[in-house]
Design an enzyme around this catalytic site. Structure first.
Site, PDB file in Angstrom:
ATOM      1  CB  CYS A   2      -0.813  -0.081   1.019  1.00 17.31           C
ATOM      2  SG  CYS A   2      -0.090   0.281   2.739  1.00 17.31           S
TER       3      CYS A   2
ATOM      4  CG  HIS B  96      -3.797  10.897  12.409  1.00 12.02           C
ATOM      5  ND1 HIS B  96      -5.147  10.144  12.191  1.00 12.02           N
ATOM      6  CD2 HIS B  96      -3.145  10.592  11.086  1.00 12.02           C
ATOM      7  CE1 HIS B  96      -5.118   9.441  11.128  1.00 12.02           C
ATOM      8  NE2 HIS B  96      -4.164   9.864  10.335  1.00 12.02           N
TER       9      HIS B  96
ATOM     10  CG  HIS C 147      -7.316   5.486   8.849  1.00  9.95           C
ATOM     11  ND1 HIS C 147      -6.383   6.439   8.274  1.00  9.95           N
ATOM     12  CD2 HIS C 147      -8.183   6.180   9.147  1.00  9.95           C
ATOM     13  CE1 HIS C 147      -7.070   7.477   8.430  1.00  9.95           C
ATOM     14  NE2 HIS C 147      -8.245   7.238   9.179  1.00  9.95           N
TER      15      HIS C 147
ATOM     16  CG  ASP D 211      -6.980  -4.715   3.913  1.00  8.83           C
ATOM     17  OD1 ASP D 211      -6.119  -4.482   4.868  1.00  8.83           O
ATOM     18  OD2 ASP D 211      -7.050  -3.988   3.005  1.00  8.83           O
TER      19      ASP D 211
ATOM     20  NE  ARG E 217      -4.006  -2.737   4.487  1.00 10.28           N
ATOM     21  CZ  ARG E 217      -4.342  -1.433   3.944  1.00 10.28           C
ATOM     22  NH1 ARG E 217      -3.455  -0.516   3.876  1.00 10.28           N
ATOM     23  NH2 ARG E 217      -5.584  -1.601   3.664  1.00 10.28           N
TER      24      ARG E 217
ATOM     25  CB  CYS F 275      -2.658   1.317   6.893  1.00 16.17           C
ATOM     26  SG  CYS F 275      -1.663   2.228   5.302  1.00 16.17           S
TER      27      CYS F 275
END
Length: 139
Positions: free
Chosen positions: A65, A102, A105, A109, A117, A119
């Site tokens: 990704c 932050h 996310h 998957d 995951r 990410c």
């Protein structure tokens, strides 16, 4: 866990512009541009804002990704999950439980054993290699 609270001005002084935009402004770095998306060294990833250890290289994998991806955090209590309805999508935002930075996310998957995951933006992390060296995005 004691929360880290700082003023906006204190965060701006401590962080680079990109780190501030991502961690305090809930931003996202462009894929394949962050320092750690393809790091394969053994070590620990800590929160760039407060230094809390969040992820290990043992749980990192190449999801394709363009962001660092982990199938689990070091400890689920170190990560806070919140519903994110921005950009006309429903996602699960992940934040550092200690300072509310932050991170990115989490998606359903990922690989086994969790199927998740995580990410994460490189700008929200600092990497400490197993041999003791710390790498930071603004070095």
């Amino acid at each position: 866990m004691d929360k880290v609270k700082k003023s906006d001005q204190e965060w701006r002084q401590q962080l680079t512009d990109e780190q501030y935009r991502v961690t305090r402004g809930k931003g996202t770095e462009r894929p394949f541009t962050g320092e750690y998306y393809d790091t394969k060294e053994a070590g620990v990833y800590v929160c760039v804002c407060c230094g809390e250890p969040l992820f290990t290289s043992e749980n990192k994998y190449d999801s394709g990704c363009g962001w660092p991806s982990f199938w689990a955090p070091m400890d689920k209590e170190k990560i806070t999950e919140e519903i994110d309805m921005s950009h006309m999508m429903v996602r699960t935002e992940i934040l550092c439980s200690k300072c509310d930075a932050h991170l990115g996310h989490v998606f359903d998957d990922g690989p086994q054993p969790t199927g998740q995951r995580y990410c994460v933006n490189s700008a929200s992390l600092r990497f400490h290699s197993a041999d003791g060296d710390a790498k930071q995005e603004d070095e």
